[in-house]
Motif scaffolding. Structure first.
Motif, mmCIF file in Angstrom:
data_model
loop_
_atom_site.group_PDB
_atom_site.id
_atom_site.type_symbol
_atom_site.label_atom_id
_atom_site.label_comp_id
_atom_site.label_asym_id
_atom_site.label_seq_id
_atom_site.Cartn_x
_atom_site.Cartn_y
_atom_site.Cartn_z
ATOM 1 N N HIS A 1 0.832 -1.203 0.000
ATOM 2 C CA HIS A 1 0.000 0.000 0.000
ATOM 3 C C HIS A 1 0.864 1.249 0.000
ATOM 4 O O HIS A 1 1.950 1.251 0.580
ATOM 5 C CB HIS A 1 -0.904 0.019 1.239
ATOM 6 C CG HIS A 1 -1.957 1.071 1.169
ATOM 7 N ND1 HIS A 1 -1.743 2.356 1.605
ATOM 8 C CD2 HIS A 1 -3.211 1.044 0.682
ATOM 9 C CE1 HIS A 1 -2.838 3.071 1.401
ATOM 10 N NE2 HIS A 1 -3.742 2.287 0.834
ATOM 11 N N THR B 1 0.454 5.598 0.509
ATOM 12 C CA THR B 1 -0.290 6.836 0.712
ATOM 13 C C THR B 1 0.535 7.945 0.075
ATOM 14 O O THR B 1 1.704 8.133 0.406
ATOM 15 C CB THR B 1 -0.527 7.127 2.206
ATOM 16 O OG1 THR B 1 -1.231 6.011 2.771
ATOM 17 C CG2 THR B 1 -1.363 8.387 2.386
ATOM 18 N N ARG C 1 -3.876 5.579 -1.519
ATOM 19 C CA ARG C 1 -4.674 6.596 -0.838
ATOM 20 C C ARG C 1 -3.983 7.931 -1.103
ATOM 21 O O ARG C 1 -2.766 7.984 -1.226
ATOM 22 C CB ARG C 1 -4.714 6.300 0.649
ATOM 23 C CG ARG C 1 -5.573 7.273 1.430
ATOM 24 C CD ARG C 1 -5.629 6.889 2.877
ATOM 25 N NE ARG C 1 -6.536 5.753 3.018
ATOM 26 C CZ ARG C 1 -6.779 5.138 4.150
ATOM 27 N NH1 ARG C 1 -6.197 5.500 5.255
ATOM 28 N NH2 ARG C 1 -7.602 4.128 4.216
ATOM 29 N N TYR D 1 -4.785 4.575 9.048
ATOM 30 C CA TYR D 1 -3.537 4.558 8.292
ATOM 31 C C TYR D 1 -2.533 3.671 9.030
ATOM 32 O O TYR D 1 -2.221 3.916 10.193
ATOM 33 C CB TYR D 1 -2.930 5.968 8.188
ATOM 34 C CG TYR D 1 -3.750 6.936 7.375
ATOM 35 C CD1 TYR D 1 -3.533 7.074 6.009
ATOM 36 C CD2 TYR D 1 -4.722 7.725 7.979
ATOM 37 C CE1 TYR D 1 -4.274 7.975 5.256
ATOM 38 C CE2 TYR D 1 -5.471 8.631 7.230
ATOM 39 C CZ TYR D 1 -5.241 8.745 5.880
ATOM 40 O OH TYR D 1 -5.981 9.619 5.140
#
Length: 189
Positions: free
Chosen positions: A68, A70, A96, A112
């Motif tokens: 992932h 961000t 994200r 998060y």
């Protein structure tokens, strides 16, 4: 500009139409990821791409097995460009986006995960590295032993704040890349 390696390798990224965003070149990104593979297993990494611009660094990590990313930027144009590149690669479920100045982070919310890899590629000569590292640490954004890849101008010299330790630095033309680690016990478990 293309993704250098991994599952998206060879895929083109949209580049900015003006000079306000300075994307990391394919050559430098390739060198960064070769160095990263020697320092950590990217498979399953949770990461932050601060000052994301095109999103190329975060997307390169996702292409190489990160779980992932961000993407942070203070510029609406940069966040929109990174979103378009994520959309084009189909990496939406792993991404994200946050419109925020990474040098002034708020405390991390539980939604998060603490990151074990962070890219900092701020505008050159703006003095953003030290405040961003402090902000990420104080906000609990990084896991213990998080690895930081910091792209700066060639003549950059500053002492990294506690709890960061400089591991290595490499120079590529006008760009210097610093590899640092947050010392154990100072991050989020």
């Amino acid at each position: 500009m293309r993704i250098v390696s991994g599952k998206y390798g060879g895929r083109r990224l949209e580049v900015p139409k003006n000079k306000d965003i300075r994307p990391t070149s394919d050559k430098v990104r390739g060198a960064i990821f070769n160095a990263l593979r020697a320092r950590m297993d990217l498979e399953g990494a949770v990461m932050l791409d601060c000052f994301c611009g095109t999103g190329a660094l975060g997307l390169e990590a996702l292409s190489n097995g990160a779980e992932h990313c961000t993407f942070f930027d203070v510029s609406r144009e940069s966040v929109a460009l990174a979103k378009r590149n994520v959309d084009a690669l189909g990496a939406n479920d792993q991404s994200r986006f946050v419109l925020r100045d990474a040098s002034k982070m708020i405390p991390r919310k539980e939604e998060y995960a603490a990151a074990n890899l962070v890219f900092l590629d701020p505008p050159y000569n703006k003095g953003l590295i030290v405040p961003t590292l402090q902000s990420l640490h104080e906000g609990g954004w990084l896991a213990a032993d998080a690895l930081c890849v910091i792209e700066v101008e060639r003549d950059f010299s500053a002492i990294l704040p506690h709890p960061y330790v400089l591991l290595d630095e490499k120079t590529y033309g006008d760009t210097k890349v610093l590899y640092a680690r947050m010392e154990s016990g100072d991050g989020v478990s």
